[in-house]
Design an enzyme around this catalytic site. Sequence first.
Site, PDB file in Angstrom:
ATOM      1  NE  ARG A  79      -3.405   2.455   2.687  1.00  0.00           N
ATOM      2  CZ  ARG A  79      -3.239   3.306   3.707  1.00  0.00           C
ATOM      3  NH1 ARG A  79      -2.396   3.012   4.692  1.00  0.00           N
ATOM      4  NH2 ARG A  79      -3.906   4.434   3.743  1.00  0.00           N
ATOM      5  CG  HIS A 123      -0.717   9.020   3.681  1.00  0.00           C
ATOM      6  ND1 HIS A 123      -0.750   7.665   3.899  1.00  0.00           N
ATOM      7  CD2 HIS A 123      -0.412   9.564   4.888  1.00  0.00           C
ATOM      8  CE1 HIS A 123      -0.465   7.399   5.165  1.00  0.00           C
ATOM      9  NE2 HIS A 123      -0.256   8.557   5.778  1.00  0.00           N
ATOM     10  CD  GLU A 176      -4.250   7.521  10.082  1.00  0.00           C
ATOM     11  OE1 GLU A 176      -3.720   8.562  10.520  1.00  0.00           O
ATOM     12  OE2 GLU A 176      -3.851   6.383  10.397  1.00  0.00           O
ATOM     13  CG  ASN A 305      -5.094   3.364   8.764  1.00  0.00           C
ATOM     14  OD1 ASN A 305      -5.316   2.376   8.070  1.00  0.00           O
ATOM     15  ND2 ASN A 305      -4.636   4.495   8.256  1.00  0.00           N
ATOM     16  CE1 TYR A 307       0.384   2.692  13.632  1.00  0.00           C
ATOM     17  CE2 TYR A 307      -1.527   3.991  12.987  1.00  0.00           C
ATOM     18  CZ  TYR A 307      -0.346   3.353  12.655  1.00  0.00           C
ATOM     19  OH  TYR A 307       0.088   3.350  11.361  1.00  0.00           O
ATOM     20  CD  GLU A 382      -1.318   4.102   8.234  1.00  0.00           C
ATOM     21  OE1 GLU A 382      -0.993   4.436   9.408  1.00  0.00           O
ATOM     22  OE2 GLU A 382      -1.466   4.917   7.311  1.00  0.00           O
TER      23      GLU A 382
END
Length: 481
Positions: A79, A123, A176, A305, A307, A382
């Site tokens: 990606r 992005h 995002e 995505n 985290y 991600e």
Amino acid sequence: MPDANLRFPPGFLWGAATAAYQIEGAAREDGRTPSIWDTFSHTPGKVLGGDTGDVACDHYHRWREDVRLLADLGLKAYRFSVSWPRVQPTGRGPAVRRGLDFYRALVDELLAHGITPMVTLYHWDLPQELESAPPGGGPAGGGWPERDTAERFAEYAGVVAGALGDRVELWTTLNEPWCSAFLGYGSGVHAPGRTDAAAALRAAHHLNLAHGLGVRALRAALPARARIGVSLNPSAVRPLTSSPADLDARRRIDALANRVFTGPMLRGAYDDDLLADTARVTDWAFVRDGDLAVTRQPLDFLGINYYSPAVVSAASPSGAPRHDGHGGSDHSPWPGADSLVSFHRAPGELTAMDWPVDPTGLKDLLLDYTAQAPGVPLYVTENGAAYDDKPEGGAVHDPDRVRYLHGHLSAVHAAIREGADVRGYFLWSLMDNFEWAYGYSKRFGAVYVDYETQRRTPKSSARWYAKVAASGELPQAVAEG
């Protein structure tokens, strides 16, 4: 007898991800003009250490080497994002042939090695000319808070689709958009560094509109086999306690972190509570008739995505630091909620970003989005962690990252077992790179980059991940050493 390994479904796509400004370099070559991140990073005090993406990982010149890295690791998907100012230097009009040729050659090389490309159109590297135009007073004005930027994005999407559509089947419109809107225009810790709560909400709407217009442009230009989605960074928001006040804090942040995008994209509506919570910031008059029909486009997949989770409560009178994981700023990225909600650090181990390690948040999000968008496949576009990696004796050992990946892949497997249709996982990131406002101080890569020599060294996590990808099986436990 050891427990059986966790087997992923046949055809599960194992990949890695990068972003153009973070790795490409060549900031002034072949017709490329500045993006908002070029301007931001060259502004003193905005990026740690004064770092910029001028050279980054020099991927623009080393792309063949980087594709070989992917191939040597046995990864079957990559990606990457297209740099808008490398393709359309002013954000409008004809494309630069050399910019498109770079991405054509990159895709051809990926395909020659049996690697599936996934293209992200945006992005975060908005052409500076679109940001600099006077708001409401020019042919394009003021970046994402202005409607014209969404229309320019649709034009750009059509240009890239026309160049790569015969080669690429997987497309994402935006990466995002929450960060673009609320960190770029609210707290100012990301480019373009503006601190205007109303502008952040306008930006969020125009990013939603850009997504919808972009999907339409892609559908018009791409073959029927193409699959189109968007990569969101939804927050797994958890209340500190079960008190009504903390539950209401969770509701407020869920609206601003998640539903501000999923409402328009999946349901064609902004929720009433979001509009009420932000009424003192804006009257939302920038939402025009017909916009929400545009934002809600049929999607072939959703990118998630993830985290770390967010823990919130009703505002604390102590004025404690805001542990939302989004950098330090006197300005809040939470319009309408900044004085009403407190953020708390989740318990447990921390990465080098001071982000808590909690794989359960990823499982929760995958199951939540399975329920929100039934029938729409998911990709983890991600997931990864920064650690203080250091080479020793020509090797880079990063056992913390191996444990992180094992935990999060276990969470993905658990979500699949409970009914989530997850089709693939993209490790963030293929290599160490320019980590936005943190410059080169944080290393997320599975491959270590010596920025002085540009030498690439796969870390032990890269070798571990390669074995998982090759077998499609995750060991029940992480092997020591």
